[in-house]
Design a protein around this motif. Sequence first.
Motif, PDB file in Angstrom:
ATOM      1  N   ALA A 247      85.134  44.008  46.121  1.00 23.42           N
ATOM      2  CA  ALA A 247      83.713  44.048  45.775  1.00 23.42           C
ATOM      3  C   ALA A 247      82.831  43.995  47.015  1.00 23.42           C
ATOM      4  O   ALA A 247      81.887  44.777  47.153  1.00 23.42           O
ATOM      5  N   GLY A 251      80.494  46.991  48.494  1.00 23.88           N
ATOM      6  CA  GLY A 251      79.057  46.809  48.580  1.00 23.88           C
ATOM      7  C   GLY A 251      78.514  46.925  49.980  1.00 23.88           C
ATOM      8  O   GLY A 251      77.446  47.515  50.186  1.00 23.88           O
ATOM      9  N   THR A 341      78.744  46.456  43.869  1.00 26.81           N
ATOM     10  CA  THR A 341      79.440  45.173  43.955  1.00 26.81           C
ATOM     11  C   THR A 341      79.592  44.552  42.572  1.00 26.81           C
ATOM     12  O   THR A 341      80.652  44.011  42.226  1.00 26.81           O
TER      13      THR A 341
END
Length: 542
Positions: A247, A251, A341
Amino acid sequence: MNIANLAPLAVVLPFLGAALAFLLIRHSRSQRAVSITTLCVTLLIEIFLLIDTSGKGTTAVFIGNWAAPFGITMVVDQFSALMLVVSSAVSLAVLIYATGQGMTDGDEDGPISIFHPTYLILVAGVSNAFLAGDLFNLYVGFEILLTASYVLMTLGGTTPRIRAGVTYVVVSVVSSMLFLISIGMIYAATGTINMADLALKLADIDHGTQMILHLMLLVAFGIKAAIFPLSFWLPDSYPTAPAPVTAVFAGLLTKVGVYAMVRTETLLFPGDRINTLLMVVAMLTMIVGILGALAQSDIKRMLSFTLVSHIGYMVFGLAVSTVIGLGAAVYYVAHHIIVQTSLFLVTGLIERRGGTANMDRLGGLAKISPLLALLFFVPGMNLAGIPPFSGFLGKLGLLQAGVELGTPLAYVLVGAGVLTSLLTLLVIARVWNRAFWRQPEDATHPDPILMATSADGSAVRTSRRVSGHSTGKFAGRTAVNLLPRSMVGATAGLVMLGVSLTLMGGPLFALSDQAAQQMLERTPYIDAVLGEGATEAAGATP
């Protein structure tokens, strides 16, 4: 007090937190408290920096009081301050998510002694890259975050993670070597690596040499940003890491490459000499990425391809090179960091609740966990650009910029952007229909957990291990298998932050447009670093 003087703390605090967390190896609760507190304080300082730049404009901080271009300079403008705030907010949410996962799983997937210090070092590297006022300090920021990412990617030491980590390391080293060679050549040609100084001196060198240096930097940053055709490494690398690591990589790491592209294209190489090339790259990145996503059955790999695809929107705004286009790109970068994310965190929850992230084995999640369905639906629609979410606002700004440019290639790029958005909606709809809407028994290879849970609507606890969670034989309906509250709370908070981009769309777009105006003018940045009137004294054209 000059708030901008606090900018170095965005780098220093995470380093100090990492050192303290490492000293607390045998005290897991204290280590978690140090990590979360460090990021909270860092985020608070960065919010003050963003507010300060909105009122005062671009500010430079000279480390050790060595004036530019000889010393290390950190520059805070609206673009870098916005990136600092968004990146730290996302990093904090992911850290809380990872802490909840670690406490639930006994920290088997990410040893406390390794994860927290390394994660804070990653945050320090990202912040250093956003604040860097010279190319070598930007290189140092990249190397800090990449070194930390090598460790995070291979946590657990499984064969797939080691294999993916090797690919990631090789590609990153090639990119970094190309960047370092470019820095050496730029210094040989101009005698400086300070970006404000380079903005004045690069105009005096031969146009052919300029183009070579320009393209070398573009390729180096393009690999890090995962633009086509330099994105081949990403879909095979990111999905193998633990959910929180995937994640934060999705992101932030590619956006640091995008940030470097935007900074160098607007400050060092202004004009439209390679805008046609950037438009073609943007179009191919969008189309090839989303077609790759359509072919995936694993949600994490699908999201990795959509990540590549939507980098094309950011390059789109950079290629248009107008205030509207660049402002929309700045807004879209902030939007995409949060939304992408969020989706990877939700996928981690899906994998935990359903036992897998493969759509062929999932079904009935909307009935089993309505909250999980909502947490996927909102950022999914946001990513697809459905009104009134921030994805729609950002894409609308980019399409408007393309139409206003009015060239045939710009219209083709607008069409590619619309097509990519529609295909993104199709991709999200496929996940929703398969994983959430259909009955588990309709899956190609139904998972026994979901089959047992859907029988009477009650939840099931299992001790088996899937993608890093416990394995063993299916144990039957013995207890309720709840998702940890901290993981759900962190994900929900990030989803709401994505929604807030819509609620605050007007002020954020105004901030993005102002940041774009400053970057395209160049004068505020140059004068902040070299002194008032430096641009006029050099006879340079903003």
